[in-house]
Design a protein around this motif. Structure first.
Motif, PDB file in Angstrom:
ATOM      1  N   SER A 139      41.870  35.388  40.385  1.00  0.00           N
ATOM      2  CA  SER A 139      43.468  35.088  40.416  1.00  0.00           C
ATOM      3  C   SER A 139      43.689  36.131  41.278  1.00  0.00           C
TER       4      SER A 139
ATOM      5  N   ARG B 160      50.958  24.203  38.967  1.00  0.00           N
ATOM      6  CA  ARG B 160      50.518  24.874  37.845  1.00  0.00           C
ATOM      7  C   ARG B 160      51.633  25.420  36.824  1.00  0.00           C
ATOM      8  N   MET B 161      52.789  25.350  37.314  1.00  0.00           N
ATOM      9  CA  MET B 161      53.847  26.029  36.470  1.00  0.00           C
ATOM     10  C   MET B 161      54.926  25.020  35.853  1.00  0.00           C
TER      11      MET B 161
ATOM     12  N   ASN C 102      38.374  28.604  42.952  1.00  0.00           N
ATOM     13  CA  ASN C 102      39.398  29.756  42.919  1.00  0.00           C
ATOM     14  C   ASN C 102      39.136  30.839  43.958  1.00  0.00           C
TER      15      ASN C 102
ATOM     16  N   GLN D  73      44.119  31.637  36.448  1.00  0.00           N
ATOM     17  CA  GLN D  73      44.406  32.497  35.274  1.00  0.00           C
ATOM     18  C   GLN D  73      43.308  32.186  33.963  1.00  0.00           C
TER      19      GLN D  73
ATOM     20  N   GLN E 176      55.457  33.848  44.033  1.00  0.00           N
ATOM     21  CA  GLN E 176      54.651  32.524  43.569  1.00  0.00           C
ATOM     22  C   GLN E 176      55.650  31.292  43.579  1.00  0.00           C
TER      23      GLN E 176
ATOM     24  N   ASP F 156      46.308  25.975  35.300  1.00  0.00           N
ATOM     25  CA  ASP F 156      46.367  27.252  36.149  1.00  0.00           C
ATOM     26  C   ASP F 156      44.798  27.710  36.223  1.00  0.00           C
TER      27      ASP F 156
ATOM     28  N   THR G 289      43.494  23.287  42.546  1.00  0.00           N
ATOM     29  CA  THR G 289      43.783  24.637  41.647  1.00  0.00           C
ATOM     30  C   THR G 289      45.073  24.780  41.351  1.00  0.00           C
TER      31      THR G 289
ATOM     32  N   ASN H 219      47.950  25.080  42.939  1.00  0.00           N
ATOM     33  CA  ASN H 219      48.769  26.141  43.532  1.00  0.00           C
ATOM     34  C   ASN H 219      49.927  25.472  44.427  1.00  0.00           C
TER      35      ASN H 219
END
Length: 291
Positions: A170, A153-154, A100, A165, A184, A162, A229, A231
Motif C-alpha cells: 500500500s 474503498r472507503m 496492488n 491494506q 486520499q 481495501d 483495487t 481506489n
C-alpha cells in the motif's frame, strides 16, 4: 543537377549522404529544450501539484457526501459495478498482489521513462507531451480542490475491500486523515488513468511500428487495477479521459522544422570551364527540394 531527397519521418532527422550513396541518420536536436531547464520545470510542476493536493485535505464530510453522489450517479447511468472487477482480482492471490503492485509502482516510473525517451529520441513530441500532461494535471488539481471525493474503498455502500491494506503493498496510510504524504480524498479525476492514456497516445503518435497500438494495453490494465483495487470509480477514469481530450484539442503538436540532407559529391572529374567550383562542394539541401 537533379536533387535527391530523403523521406521526412515523424520526427525530423538530419541525413548525411556520403559519396558512396549511403545515408546516416542522426536525431534532430533542434527541438530539444535545455535539460537543466526541463528538470527544474518538471520538478517544480510536481511540487506544486503535490502541495495543491494537500490543500484539499481535511474536507472529510464533503468527500464522503460526494462519494455517495458519484456512487448513485453510476447506478443511475447503469455503469457496471466496481465490485465485479474486484471479485475477479480476489479470485487469485497472485492477481491481487500484481494489481496492488502495479498501482503502487508503475504510475510514476512509467511516465518518467516515457518522458525521458521522448526527450532523447523525439524532442518535438516531448514538448507536446509535457504541455498536455501539465494541462491535464492542472485541470485535475482544480477539480481535486473543488470536488473532494472519497474513493470507493472507503465507501460503506460500495461493499468493497481495501485490497492494498489487506493484501499489500500500500502507498497510503491506514488512516486517511493522518496521511501526510498523499491526499486520499482526491479520487476524481484519476491521474493514474489519465497519465497512462496519454503515455499510450504519445507512443502511438511518436512511433510508426505496426505494434504501437499495443501501448493501449497500459491504460486498459491501469483502468482495471484502479477500479479493482477500489481506489477509483469508473467515473474518475471517464472524467480524466474528458479532461485529456480537452487538453489534446487545445495543445497542438509543434510543427517540425524542415529535414535536411547533407550531401557530399562523388569523386570529381577535372572541372570544365562550365562547372563552377561550388558545384563540387558539399551541399545543405532542405529535404523535399526540387520535387
Amino acid at each position: 543537377m537533379e536533387s535527391r531527397t530523403e523521406p521526412v519521418e515523424r520526427e525530423p532527422d538530419i541525413t548525411v549522404r556520403k559519396p558512396e550513396a549511403t545515408a546516416v541518420r542522426k536525431p534532430d536536436t533542434s527541438a530539444r529544450p535545455p535539460l537543466v531547464r526541463e528538470l527544474l520545470l518538471v520538478v517544480g510542476l510536481f511540487l506544486v501539484y503535490k502541495f495543491g493536493r494537500q490543500l484539499a485535505n481535511g474536507h472529510t464530510d464533503e468527500a464522503f457526501r460526494n462519494a455517495h453522489r458519484v456512487w448513485d450517479a453510476e447506478r443511475t447511468l447503469r455503469l457496471p459495478g466496481e465490485g465485479a472487477v474486484q471479485h475477479a482480482l480476489l479470485s487469485s492471490d497472485t492477481l491481487i498482489h500484481f494489481a496492488n503492485t502495479y498501482y503502487a509502482s508503475v504510475h510514476f516510473p512509467a511516465t518518467l521513462l516515457f518522458l525521458v525517451w521522448l526527450y532523447l529520441r523525439r524532442p518535438r513530441h516531448y514538448v507536446w507531451t509535457r504541455r498536455v500532461l501539465a494541462a491535464l494535471t492542472a485541470a485535475a488539481l482544480v477539480l481535486h480542490l473543488g470536488f473532494p471525493l472519497a474513493p470507493p474503498r472507503m465507501l460503506d455502500a460500495a461493499h468493497l475491500v481495501d485490497t492494498a491494506q489487506v493484501y499489500g503493498p500500500s502507498v497510503y496510510a491506514a488512516k486517511p486523515a493522518t496521511d501526510t504524504m498523499a491526499n486520499q480524498f482526491a479520487a476524481m479525476p484519476s491521474l493514474h488513468f489519465g497519465w497512462a492514456l496519454m503515455l499510450a497516445i504519445g507512443m502511438i503518435v511518436a512511433t510508426s511500428t505496426r505494434w504501437r497500438w499495443l501501448w493501449l494495453l497500459h491504460p486498459l490494465a491501469t483502468l482495471l487495477v484502479i477500479v479493482g483495487t477500489a481506489n477509483h470509480y469508473w467515473l474518475d477514469a471517464l472524467v480524466a479521459t474528458a479532461l485529456l481530450g480537452v487538453a489534446l484539442a487545445v495543445v497542438r503538436l509543434p510543427r517540425p522544422a524542415p529535414s535536411l540532407v547533407v550531401r557530399g559529391s562523388a569523386p570529381a572529374a577535372p572541372a570544365s570551364p562550365s562547372v563552377t567550383p561550388s558545384a563540387a562542394s558539399p551541399e545543405l539541401i532542405p529535404s523535399g527540394a526540387g520535387q
